[in-house]
Design a protein around this motif. Structure first.
Motif, mmCIF file in Angstrom:
data_model
loop_
_atom_site.group_PDB
_atom_site.id
_atom_site.type_symbol
_atom_site.label_atom_id
_atom_site.label_comp_id
_atom_site.label_asym_id
_atom_site.label_seq_id
_atom_site.Cartn_x
_atom_site.Cartn_y
_atom_site.Cartn_z
ATOM 1 N N SER A 121 0.849 -1.187 0.000
ATOM 2 C CA SER A 121 0.000 0.000 0.000
ATOM 3 C C SER A 121 0.883 1.235 0.000
ATOM 4 C CB SER A 121 -0.927 0.009 1.223
ATOM 5 O OG SER A 121 -0.167 0.050 2.416
ATOM 6 N N GLY A 122 0.261 2.382 -0.252
ATOM 7 C CA GLY A 122 0.994 3.639 -0.172
ATOM 8 C C GLY A 122 1.375 4.249 -1.497
ATOM 9 N N GLY A 123 1.098 3.554 -2.590
ATOM 10 C CA GLY A 123 1.412 4.120 -3.894
ATOM 11 C C GLY A 123 0.468 5.266 -4.234
ATOM 12 N N GLY A 124 0.793 5.946 -5.328
ATOM 13 C CA GLY A 124 -0.057 7.047 -5.758
ATOM 14 C C GLY A 124 0.637 7.919 -6.774
ATOM 15 N N LEU A 125 0.027 9.078 -7.008
ATOM 16 C CA LEU A 125 0.548 10.053 -7.953
ATOM 17 C C LEU A 125 1.219 11.177 -7.175
ATOM 18 C CD1 LEU A 125 0.747 11.304 -10.810
ATOM 19 C CD2 LEU A 125 -1.533 12.272 -10.403
ATOM 20 N N ASN A 133 15.766 -15.323 -5.778
ATOM 21 C CA ASN A 133 15.850 -15.748 -4.375
ATOM 22 C C ASN A 133 14.599 -15.429 -3.581
ATOM 23 O OD1 ASN A 133 18.452 -16.680 -4.860
ATOM 24 N ND2 ASN A 133 19.396 -14.741 -4.263
ATOM 25 N N TYR A 134 13.635 -14.753 -4.193
ATOM 26 C CA TYR A 134 12.410 -14.386 -3.499
ATOM 27 C C TYR A 134 11.299 -15.351 -3.884
ATOM 28 C CZ TYR A 134 14.675 -10.189 -1.883
ATOM 29 O OH TYR A 134 15.520 -9.320 -1.246
ATOM 30 N N ASP A 135 10.653 -15.926 -2.889
ATOM 31 C CA ASP A 135 9.637 -16.936 -3.170
ATOM 32 C C ASP A 135 8.221 -16.501 -2.874
ATOM 33 O OD1 ASP A 135 10.828 -19.064 -0.405
ATOM 34 O OD2 ASP A 135 10.549 -16.908 -0.553
ATOM 35 N N TYR A 136 8.037 -15.324 -2.276
ATOM 36 C CA TYR A 136 6.692 -14.794 -2.052
ATOM 37 C C TYR A 136 6.646 -13.350 -2.567
ATOM 38 C CZ TYR A 136 6.340 -18.780 1.103
ATOM 39 O OH TYR A 136 6.353 -20.042 1.624
ATOM 40 N N TRP A 137 5.547 -13.037 -3.269
ATOM 41 C CA TRP A 137 5.411 -11.720 -3.894
ATOM 42 C C TRP A 137 4.030 -11.141 -3.615
ATOM 43 C CZ3 TRP A 137 9.295 -9.351 -6.783
ATOM 44 C CH2 TRP A 137 10.419 -10.133 -7.046
ATOM 45 N N GLY A 138 3.989 -9.821 -3.469
ATOM 46 C CA GLY A 138 2.710 -9.138 -3.385
ATOM 47 C C GLY A 138 2.170 -8.825 -4.761
ATOM 48 N N GLN A 139 1.010 -8.156 -4.799
ATOM 49 C CA GLN A 139 0.355 -7.832 -6.061
ATOM 50 C C GLN A 139 0.862 -6.516 -6.654
ATOM 51 O OE1 GLN A 139 -1.872 -9.905 -7.745
ATOM 52 N NE2 GLN A 139 -0.967 -11.273 -6.231
ATOM 53 N N GLY A 140 1.526 -5.721 -5.857
ATOM 54 C CA GLY A 140 2.096 -4.480 -6.362
ATOM 55 C C GLY A 140 1.243 -3.259 -6.040
ATOM 56 N N THR A 141 1.903 -2.121 -5.979
ATOM 57 C CA THR A 141 1.234 -0.835 -5.806
ATOM 58 C C THR A 141 1.856 0.151 -6.797
ATOM 59 O OG1 THR A 141 0.593 0.871 -4.195
ATOM 60 C CG2 THR A 141 2.800 -0.069 -3.933
ATOM 61 N N GLN A 142 1.000 0.907 -7.472
ATOM 62 C CA GLN A 142 1.461 1.786 -8.551
ATOM 63 C C GLN A 142 2.002 3.099 -7.990
ATOM 64 O OE1 GLN A 142 1.618 1.206 -11.931
ATOM 65 N NE2 GLN A 142 2.633 3.204 -12.109
ATOM 66 N N VAL A 143 3.169 3.481 -8.483
ATOM 67 C CA VAL A 143 3.757 4.782 -8.170
ATOM 68 C C VAL A 143 3.931 5.539 -9.487
ATOM 69 C CG1 VAL A 143 5.804 5.988 -7.337
ATOM 70 C CG2 VAL A 143 4.940 3.992 -6.096
ATOM 71 N N THR A 144 3.339 6.716 -9.550
ATOM 72 C CA THR A 144 3.444 7.545 -10.746
ATOM 73 C C THR A 144 4.005 8.904 -10.354
ATOM 74 O OG1 THR A 144 1.542 6.426 -11.745
ATOM 75 C CG2 THR A 144 2.219 8.532 -12.703
ATOM 76 N N VAL A 145 5.097 9.293 -10.998
ATOM 77 C CA VAL A 145 5.750 10.569 -10.704
ATOM 78 C C VAL A 145 5.626 11.459 -11.928
ATOM 79 C CG1 VAL A 145 7.849 11.710 -9.927
ATOM 80 C CG2 VAL A 145 7.379 9.351 -9.218
ATOM 81 N N SER A 146 4.951 12.583 -11.748
ATOM 82 C CA SER A 146 4.747 13.512 -12.863
ATOM 83 C C SER A 146 5.861 14.562 -12.892
ATOM 84 C CB SER A 146 3.392 14.189 -12.738
ATOM 85 O OG SER A 146 3.337 14.959 -11.558
ATOM 86 N N SER A 147 6.184 15.004 -14.081
ATOM 87 C CA SER A 147 7.260 16.001 -14.228
ATOM 88 C C SER A 147 6.733 17.425 -14.147
ATOM 89 C CB SER A 147 7.971 15.787 -15.565
ATOM 90 O OG SER A 147 7.037 15.866 -16.622
#
Length: 126
Positions: A7-11, A112-126
């Motif tokens: 969690s914690g992703g965003g624009l 070497n990593y055997d467990y993964w999350g679904q991901g959270t999107q991070v978008t950085v605008s210029s």
């Protein structure tokens, strides 16, 4: 078995900050090294940062050194990624991962990593 939820992703604008969190379930979290990876559209997944079981050892990709910081709270079963001075090239889907057989080493390899999350999107605008 470890289940991971990011969690914690965003624009955010360039130069801004975000803090990602990864909540883990399962009794083995405190014995795992943890990592953050990212994948931008059309590119391969790449290593961002890793931390060993105690937090005493960390590693970073050259592209984020001095800007990102990984930490963990074993009491809360959570790993964090503090991202400062964000750049448009940091835009990606960010994944949290657990390496159950790498307790002492903050490993950089995706293999070497055997467990993964679904991901959270991070978008950085210029």
């Amino acid at each position: 078995q470890v289940q991971l939820v990011e969690s914690g992703g965003g624009l955010v604008q360039a130069g801004g900050s975000l803090r990602l969190s990864c909540a883990a379930s399962g009794r083995t979290f405190s014995s795992c090294s943890m990592g953050w990876f990212r994948q931008a559209p059309g590119k391969e997944r790449e290593f961002v940062a890793a931390i060993n079981w105690s937090g005493g050892s960390t590693r970073y990709a050259d592209s984020v050194k001095g800007r990102f910081a990984i930490s963990r709270d074993n009491g809360k079963n959570t790993v964090y990624l503090q991202m400062n001075s964000l750049k448009p090239e940091d835009t990606a889907l960010y994944y949290c991962a657990a390496a159950s057989t790498y307790r002492l080493i903050a490993t950089m390899s995706t293999y070497n990593y055997d467990y993964w999350g679904q991901g959270t999107q991070v978008t950085v605008s210029s």
